[in-house]
Design a protein around this motif. Sequence first.
Motif, PDB file in Angstrom:
ATOM      1  N   ASN B  34      13.242 -49.050 -38.609  1.00  0.00           N
ATOM      2  CA  ASN B  34      13.473 -50.400 -38.703  1.00  0.00           C
ATOM      3  C   ASN B  34      12.402 -50.996 -39.713  1.00  0.00           C
ATOM      4  O   ASN B  34      11.040 -50.461 -39.781  1.00  0.00           O
ATOM      5  N   THR B  61       6.452 -54.708 -27.539  1.00  0.00           N
ATOM      6  CA  THR B  61       6.906 -56.092 -27.238  1.00  0.00           C
ATOM      7  C   THR B  61       8.422 -56.149 -27.300  1.00  0.00           C
ATOM      8  O   THR B  61       9.037 -56.990 -26.783  1.00  0.00           O
ATOM      9  N   ASP B  86      17.566 -61.489 -24.117  1.00  0.00           N
ATOM     10  CA  ASP B  86      16.881 -62.239 -25.294  1.00  0.00           C
ATOM     11  C   ASP B  86      16.796 -61.937 -26.444  1.00  0.00           C
ATOM     12  O   ASP B  86      16.717 -60.536 -26.664  1.00  0.00           O
ATOM     13  N   ILE B  89      14.062 -61.741 -32.247  1.00  0.00           N
ATOM     14  CA  ILE B  89      13.721 -62.490 -33.331  1.00  0.00           C
ATOM     15  C   ILE B  89      13.617 -64.049 -32.858  1.00  0.00           C
ATOM     16  O   ILE B  89      12.929 -64.693 -33.468  1.00  0.00           O
ATOM     17  N   TYR B  90      14.705 -64.450 -32.011  1.00  0.00           N
ATOM     18  CA  TYR B  90      14.506 -66.003 -31.997  1.00  0.00           C
ATOM     19  C   TYR B  90      14.279 -66.027 -30.504  1.00  0.00           C
ATOM     20  O   TYR B  90      14.239 -67.395 -30.140  1.00  0.00           O
ATOM     21  N   GLN B  91      13.861 -65.209 -29.886  1.00  0.00           N
ATOM     22  CA  GLN B  91      12.993 -65.452 -28.449  1.00  0.00           C
ATOM     23  C   GLN B  91      13.910 -66.404 -27.783  1.00  0.00           C
ATOM     24  O   GLN B  91      13.380 -67.205 -26.975  1.00  0.00           O
ATOM     25  N   THR B  92      15.012 -66.472 -27.792  1.00  0.00           N
ATOM     26  CA  THR B  92      16.040 -67.152 -26.799  1.00  0.00           C
ATOM     27  C   THR B  92      17.292 -66.306 -26.231  1.00  0.00           C
ATOM     28  O   THR B  92      17.444 -65.209 -26.857  1.00  0.00           O
ATOM     29  N   VAL B  97      22.363 -68.255 -28.701  1.00  0.00           N
ATOM     30  CA  VAL B  97      22.412 -68.080 -30.221  1.00  0.00           C
ATOM     31  C   VAL B  97      23.780 -68.157 -30.728  1.00  0.00           C
ATOM     32  O   VAL B  97      24.073 -68.704 -31.850  1.00  0.00           O
ATOM     33  N   LEU B 276      25.746 -64.804 -40.604  1.00  0.00           N
ATOM     34  CA  LEU B 276      24.246 -65.025 -40.770  1.00  0.00           C
ATOM     35  C   LEU B 276      23.457 -64.306 -39.805  1.00  0.00           C
ATOM     36  O   LEU B 276      22.699 -63.480 -40.084  1.00  0.00           O
ATOM     37  N   VAL B 277      23.747 -64.795 -38.777  1.00  0.00           N
ATOM     38  CA  VAL B 277      22.940 -64.424 -37.533  1.00  0.00           C
ATOM     39  C   VAL B 277      23.141 -62.983 -37.132  1.00  0.00           C
ATOM     40  O   VAL B 277      22.067 -62.420 -37.112  1.00  0.00           O
ATOM     41  N   ASN B 280      21.248 -61.069 -40.093  1.00  0.00           N
ATOM     42  CA  ASN B 280      19.792 -61.011 -39.780  1.00  0.00           C
ATOM     43  C   ASN B 280      19.517 -59.952 -38.654  1.00  0.00           C
ATOM     44  O   ASN B 280      18.300 -59.459 -38.538  1.00  0.00           O
ATOM     45  N   ASN B 284      16.921 -57.108 -38.789  1.00  0.00           N
ATOM     46  CA  ASN B 284      15.712 -57.002 -38.176  1.00  0.00           C
ATOM     47  C   ASN B 284      15.631 -56.203 -36.949  1.00  0.00           C
ATOM     48  O   ASN B 284      14.766 -56.276 -36.083  1.00  0.00           O
TER      49      ASN B 284
END
Lengths: 592, 325
Positions: B34, B61, B86, B89-92, B97, B276-277, B280, B284
Motif C-alpha cells: 500500500n 483503522t 464502508d 477513503i470515503y467513509q461512507t 458511492v 475514477l472511483v 482511486n 488507495n
Amino acid sequence: MGGSDDDGNGDDGNGVGSDIDDQDGDVSEREIQPDWITPSGSEAQDLNPLRINDTTSAARLTPLLDGPYGLDENDEFYGYWFEDYETDDNQTWTFYLRDNLEWGSDYGQMTADDWVFHVENIAQYEDNWAGHVNRSNWDSVTEVTAVDDTTLEVEIEAPDPLFVRQPTFWGTQILPQALVEPYFEDYLDGNEDAGNELNNADAVTQFEYTGNLGPYTFESRSIEDRFVAVRNDDYYLRGENDDWEDAPYFEQYTINILEEESTRLAEFETQGLSTIEIPADQVESFQGDDRFTLVSSETPYCSVQVYNQRANGWEELRKPEIRRALSMAINKETIADDIYRGFAEVAHTFQPEYSEFYDDSEVEPVGQGDSYDVAEARSLLEENLSDGYEYDGDTLLDPDGSPVVLTYVYSNASDLVEDTARYVSSELEQLGIEIDATGVPFNTMLEQYAMVAEDGEPLGIFNDPEAEDPQELTSAREWDLLSGIGFNTYPRSPASIAAFWTASSGTNFYGYVPEEDIGGMIEEGATAEDSDEQQAIFAEIFGILSRDLPVNFLYFQDDIFGYQEEVVFTEDPSPSWGYKSNSWWMTDDPHN
Amino acid sequence: MSMTWYISRRVVWALIASFIIMSFTFGLLAASPNPTTSQVAFDAAQDGADPQEAVETYEATRGEDRPLFEQYTDFMVSMYTLDWGDSFIYQTDVLGVIADAWIYSAIIVIPSTILAVLIGFGVGLYSATNQYTKTDYAATFAAFFGISVPNFWLAIMLILIGGVMLGWFPTSYDTGVSWWSLEHLHQLILPLIVLTTAAVASEMRYARAETLEYVNAEWTKTARAKGVSEWKIMFRHIFRPATPVLITILVADFVGIIFATSYVIEVIFGIPGLGLVSYNAIINQDTPLVLATTLIPVIIAILGNLLQDILYTVLDPRISYEGRN
C-alpha cells in the motif's frame, strides 16, 4: 545572521507577488461575494481531525475549524480559538480560550475541559484507541489542567522557549468531549472498535460538531467531485478587527476535485477557480497577465540528494571529502534558476536562509558561485579516494580497474524532479563517474531503497535506533544516490531536526554517523533559555552540517499561488502565507 | 434443454466465475504494497515518532491488523450478502458511492456507445461496400487516427483549444448544472468527442473487416442478380450475418470503454464516475470499494456474454442453444 531577501511585499525578483501592494480594495467597500472556489487533486483520505495528517484532508477541515492559533509572518502567535498565552519559565504555559466558542449540535461551549480530555484520554492515553495520528506531538507535555472554563495550563517536561511554535497546539484540531466520551467509555467497556465507530459517526463525517468554530459550515460532499461549505452566520471571530469585520467574505466555499493538473490550470485560466497552486514550469503562462495575481512564498522543505553511507552503498561516500567533491560538481544555481525558473532558493545546510537560526558566517557553501568547480571537485576526489582508485583519462576506475558506476534512484513524481535528476547525472558524469539512473514511484523509493530490510524484505522502519552501527544496515535494493525527497527543516522549532542528523535518528536511512555530538548539541539548543544562546547553538549545528554534508542540500522550492485579480489579501507573502486567508475578500465576482 | 435451464446454468456459472475473480483480486490486493503505508511511516519518522507504531495504527483503522484469512472470509461473505461495508477513503457505504458514481459514467458511456455503433458500423459497412474508393481511404485514415491518437492527449488539446483559447466549451464537468438542460449537454460535448473517437474507430475497422467477408458472398451476388436493392443487400445480406461477431466485439468494447477509456476521460474532465472511483480505490487499496467495483464489471461482462449468446441464437439461425450441449 542570515535573513530573507523578502522585503515584505512578496516581490522575489520574478515579478511574482509584486502587485499585492497595488491592490485598490478599501475595507469599507467590502462586499460578500458568492463563491470562493479552490481545486484539489484528490479526495480527502480522512474527515476526522484525530486521523488527518495529510494536507488534502486538512484542507476540508480548516474552513470549518480554525484551530487554537496560527503563526504570523514573523512566526509570532496569532490567536484564533486561543486569545492569548503567557509563560514565566518556558515550562508552564497558560493559554486563554475565548469565551464565545460554541461546538455544534448539543455539545455546548468549547472549554479547557475539552482540551484536557483530548490530551489525557486520546492523545496520551496508553492505547491509541481512537487511531489518533499525531500523538507524538504531545510527547513533551507532562500535565494539562483546566484552571477554569477558559484557562488551560500546560506543563512540559523541560523549558522550551519555542514551545508555542511547536505543532503541539497550533496544528491541532480536536473533537468535543461530549461527542467522544461515550465512545471512550464504550472502549473501556471492551468495545475495541469504538475508535472506528467514532470515526464513522455522522457527527464526525457530517461535521455536526463544528458550531461557530470556523468561518464556514459544512453543506455537502460529493465524492470525487466537490466539497461545499457555506458562510457561518455565527463565526466567533467576526468583528475582531477590521480584517475580520464581516468575515468570511464569501457565501460559499467550494473545493472542486480535478485530478489532472492541466484541467486545473485551464479551469483557473477560464475563471472557474479563485486560486490555484502553480508548478514552476507553468508560471510563464500566467506571468504578466492582468487577470491574475501571483504570489510566491518560501517554504521550509529542503530537497536533498542523499548519499548512501550504509553497507549497500558506495563505501567512499562515508568520507565527508568525497561527499563534498560530488556536491561541488553540481551547480545548484542552475537547478534553482533554470529548472525551477527562479522559484527555488539554493540550499547549503538544513535550514533556509530566512530562518533566524541560519548564520552566514557558519555555513560553508558548496555548488554555487566559486564553490561550484568541477576541476576542483575532481582534485578533491583524487586526493581522498581510497588506494586503488585512479583516473584513466576522464574515467574514474575502481581498484579492480572497472569504471566506477553509481546507482542513482529518483522519484518520478514530477517533471521538475526528473529534470533535476537528469541534470545531476550529467554533472556527476563530468567527474568520470558513470551514473545508472532510475526513476521510480515515490513510495517505491521509500520502501525499496530507504527502509531497512532483512533478507530483502523492508521492515517498515528507516533506521534501527538500537543498531550498534547504522552503517551495517541495508535496504532491499542497492543504491548510492537518491533524490526527489524533501525534508522539513523546522525553521520555527529546529529541535525537531533531531529526527534526521544523529546515528540513531528515525529518518537516517543514509547511514550518517556524525563525528561531533550533534544530538547533544540539539538537546542543548532546545533547552537553552537565552534566545541568543539558542540561535548560536543551532547556527553552529547548521555550520557542521554544511561541512559534513550527510546529504547534498540542493534547494528550497517556493510555493507559487495564482489568484484571480479580484482577490484582496490582508497579509504579506511569507512562509506562513495564508494564515489569515479567511479574511481575504474580492472586489468583484469573477466566477459568474 | 429449455431456455430457463440454460440461463440458470449460466447464472450459476456467473456466481462461480465471480467468486474466482473476487478471490483473485483480493489476493492481488493483499500481495500489493500500500503506497500510503510507507508515506505514513516516513511522516512519522520525520516527526520524530515511531514509524512502526504509525503503520500499526493506520492498519488497525482499516481492519488490516487481523489475520488475512479472517479478512478474506469477511469480505467474501459481505460481498455475497450485498453488505459491502464502508469505503476506507470515503467513509461512507460502498453501495452509496457506486450509486452516486455510476450515473456519471452512464451519461458518457451510453451515448458514446450508441454513437460509436451507429457511426462505426455505418461507416464500416459503407467502407466495405465501397472498397478502395476515396471515401474508403478517408474512413480508414479516420479509423487509424482515432485508434492511434492517445485519448488523454486529445482531451487536453480539446480543452485547451475549445475551452481556453476559443471559449466555446467548459474546461471541466460541473455536476451543479441541471441534468436536463442544454448547458449539461454542452459540457458533455468534449468528453463525448474523445470517448466516441476512440470507440468509433475500432467499431469501424471491425465492421469493415467483418462485412467484407460477405460483400462478395454467393448469396449477395445472387440477390444482386435478382435485382434486390442495394440497401436491402447491405443490411439483409451483408450486415446481418456479420452482426453476431460484431456484437461479441461490442460487449468487450463496452466493458473496456467503461473501465479503461472512460477513466481517462473522467480524470481529465473531472467527471466523478465509476472509472475514477474504481481507479482511486485501487491506488488507495480501499479493499471494500475495489472488490465492489471489480464485481460490477464482472457482472456486466458475464451478463453481456449471456446476452450475447442469446442474441446469437436470435440473429444467426445456424446457432441454437440446444446445439451447445
